[in-house]
Design an enzyme around this catalytic site. Structure first.
Site, PDB file in Angstrom:
ATOM      1  N   CYS A   1      25.312   4.587  -6.094  1.00 28.42           N
ATOM      2  CA  CYS A   1      25.672   5.294  -4.855  1.00 28.42           C
ATOM      3  C   CYS A   1      25.622   4.394  -3.625  1.00 28.42           C
ATOM      4  CB  CYS A   1      24.764   6.490  -4.640  1.00 28.42           C
ATOM      5  SG  CYS A   1      24.689   7.573  -6.058  1.00 28.42           S
TER       6      CYS A   1
ATOM      7  N   HIS B   1      25.123   8.533   2.446  1.00 25.99           N
ATOM      8  CA  HIS B   1      25.583   8.928   1.110  1.00 25.99           C
ATOM      9  C   HIS B   1      25.305  10.414   0.927  1.00 25.99           C
ATOM     10  CE1 HIS B   1      25.920   9.520  -3.095  1.00 25.99           C
ATOM     11  NE2 HIS B   1      24.618   9.529  -3.317  1.00 25.99           N
TER      12      HIS B   1
ATOM     13  N   ASN C   1      28.363  15.273  -4.859  1.00 26.48           N
ATOM     14  CA  ASN C   1      27.950  13.866  -4.821  1.00 26.48           C
ATOM     15  C   ASN C   1      29.007  13.040  -5.551  1.00 26.48           C
ATOM     16  OD1 ASN C   1      26.764  11.364  -5.260  1.00 26.48           O
ATOM     17  ND2 ASN C   1      24.768  12.185  -5.859  1.00 26.48           N
TER      18      ASN C   1
HETATM   19  S1  B82 Z   1      16.118  17.769  -6.762  1.00 23.47           S
HETATM   20  O1  B82 Z   1      15.157  16.889  -7.340  1.00 23.47           O
HETATM   21  O2  B82 Z   1      16.502  18.824  -7.642  1.00 23.47           O
HETATM   22  N1  B82 Z   1      15.533  18.385  -5.398  1.00 23.47           N
HETATM   23  C1  B82 Z   1      14.656  17.542  -4.629  1.00 23.47           C
HETATM   24  C2  B82 Z   1      13.226  17.747  -4.945  1.00 23.47           C
HETATM   25  C3  B82 Z   1      16.062  19.608  -4.939  1.00 23.47           C
HETATM   26  C4  B82 Z   1      16.108  19.776  -3.466  1.00 23.47           C
HETATM   27  C5  B82 Z   1      17.501  16.812  -6.308  1.00 23.47           C
HETATM   28  C6  B82 Z   1      18.789  17.356  -6.329  1.00 23.47           C
HETATM   29 BR1  B82 Z   1      19.083  19.167  -6.819  1.00 23.47          BR
HETATM   30  C7  B82 Z   1      19.907  16.592  -5.988  1.00 23.47           C
HETATM   31  C8  B82 Z   1      19.730  15.268  -5.598  1.00 23.47           C
HETATM   32  C9  B82 Z   1      18.440  14.742  -5.570  1.00 23.47           C
HETATM   33  C10 B82 Z   1      18.203  13.356  -5.144  1.00 23.47           C
HETATM   34  O3  B82 Z   1      17.081  13.049  -4.776  1.00 23.47           O
HETATM   35  N2  B82 Z   1      19.222  12.489  -5.222  1.00 23.47           N
HETATM   36  C11 B82 Z   1      19.245  11.111  -4.947  1.00 23.47           C
HETATM   37  C12 B82 Z   1      18.149  10.435  -4.461  1.00 23.47           C
HETATM   38  C13 B82 Z   1      18.193   9.060  -4.220  1.00 23.47           C
HETATM   39  C14 B82 Z   1      19.316   8.365  -4.494  1.00 23.47           C
HETATM   40  C15 B82 Z   1      20.440   9.008  -4.965  1.00 23.47           C
HETATM   41  C16 B82 Z   1      20.422  10.386  -5.197  1.00 23.47           C
HETATM   42  C17 B82 Z   1      21.650  11.033  -5.702  1.00 23.47           C
HETATM   43  O4  B82 Z   1      21.589  12.156  -6.179  1.00 23.47           O
HETATM   44  O5  B82 Z   1      22.726  10.393  -5.599  1.00 23.47           O
HETATM   45  C18 B82 Z   1      17.334  15.518  -5.916  1.00 23.47           C
END
Ligand code: B82
Length: 324
Positions: free
Chosen positions: A111, A249, A279
């Site tokens: 990403c 991003h 995403n």
């Molecule tokens: S999640 O872990 O389900 N969450 C956060 C605790 C819900 C709010 C989640 C969800 Br649903 C979608 C994306 C992420 C996330 O942290 N994504 C990323 C983090 C760092 C780098 C890249 C990404 C990405 O998804 O591209 C967490």
């Protein structure tokens, strides 16, 4: 020599899939997806692979710049969902658009790929050896995800975007950058595993689908990215109040809310289009940039200062402060 962004462009596959449509494919709900991620729709490619999405975005960029593909010296495609491991997606794009004199290669930084690719292209143009460069981010994430895993399948979409850079003797677009990797945490976000399989190997059956430790990478993003945004502002001897817009991003709207809070700046400083496209990994920043240029929100040549910031698999993250 410096490098200047002279055109933007994008291409999104036609088919839109809403959260409601996913409800009939898996046990999920519009409300769950919307409140946890900010996503309402995503584009899904029915047949166009990554090189075609990137090729169409490239044609859009060139058309807006009124520059022929035959003038392009360099094509970099940032992608984690290439058509092939070889040939590179960039070589397929070169052929698709007819950029016959160009050097072309792919860059793998998930990403953050568009940020990495812009940084590399800027250095190559500054060398004086290249005049025009196409920097593209494109993904068909729909082929990388496990459609039986509702925790990841609802998050991603397909698309491509990019910019045309030109080298210039006068003032360029790039003011400061801050880019990092942390391979020690790489297994928190993986996709497309290629384990050793040959007549002499033990047979490892490894999942090749995208897998992510949501909480861990969420914490990574909300800790590391605000520091990186502050770093590019500091390096430029500016303050956050000098920044017109931040283009992050598009991973999750909650990540962006948390960043705004940590930086003590209005949420509205951050540009958002995750609700429309989900995403799209390396494509998310250039698609967003093109959308802001198309809407007149950002006008090329006005000198407005914006920050592009990416974060993702590797782990990788980084920011660039640019003059638009
Ligand atoms: S999640 O872990 O389900 N969450 C956060 C605790 C819900 C709010 C989640 C969800 Br649903 C979608 C994306 C992420 C996330 O942290 N994504 C990323 C983090 C760092 C780098 C890249 C990404 C990405 O998804 O591209 C967490």
């Amino acid at each position: 020599m410096q490098a200047k962004i002279i055109s933007t462009g994008s291409y999104l596959p036609k088919k839109t899939i809403s959260n409601a449509q996913l409800e009939s494919l898996m046990d999920t709900s519009d409300d769950w997806i919307k409140t946890r991620t900010g996503i309402e729709n995503r584009r899904i490619s029915e047949s166009e692979n990554t090189s075609v999405l990137c090729g169409k975005a490239a044609l859009d960029i060139l058309k807006k710049a009124n520059i022929s593909a035959s003038k392009i010296d360099l094509i970099i495609v940032a992608t984690m969902s290439p058509d092939y491991l070889s040939p590179s997606t960039a070589c397929l794009v070169q052929d698709y658009i007819g950029a016959s004199k160009s050097m072309a290669f792919d860059l793998s930084a998930a990403c953050s790929g568009f940020i990495y690719a812009l940084s590399v292209a800027e250095k190559m143009l500054s060398s004086g050896n290249f005049h025009y460069a196409l920097v593209l981010g494109g993904e068909v994430m729909s082929k990388m995800i496990d459609w039986n895993d509702r925790s990841t399948a609802v998050l991603f979409g397909d698309g491509a975007g990019g910019v045309l850079l030109e080298s210039t003797d006068s003032i360029g677009s790039f003011i400061s950058e801050d880019i990092h990797s942390d391979g020690s945490r790489g297994l928190a976000l993986t996709a497309g595993a290629l384990p050793v399989t040959n007549p002499y190997s033990e047979n490892h059956l490894t999942d090749t689908y995208l897998e992510m430790e949501g909480r861990a990478i969420f914490d990574f993003a909300t800790r590391s990215v605000p520091k990186s945004i502050e770093a590019v502002v500091d390096k430029a001897s500016l303050t956050l109040s000098d920044i017109d817009r931040i283009l992050p991003h598009q991973a999750n709207s909650r990540i962006i809310q948390s960043m705004a809070k940590k930086l003590k700046i209005p949420f509205e400083t951050f540009a958002l289009n995750i609700s429309d496209y989900g995403n799209t990994s390396a494509a998310s920043i250039p698609i967003l940039l093109d959308e802001l240029v198309l809407s007149g929100d950002l006008v090329l040549g006005t000198g407005k200062k914006i920050i592009l910031t990416g974060f993702g698999g590797g782990l990788t993250w980084g920011s660039m402060l640019i003059r638009i």
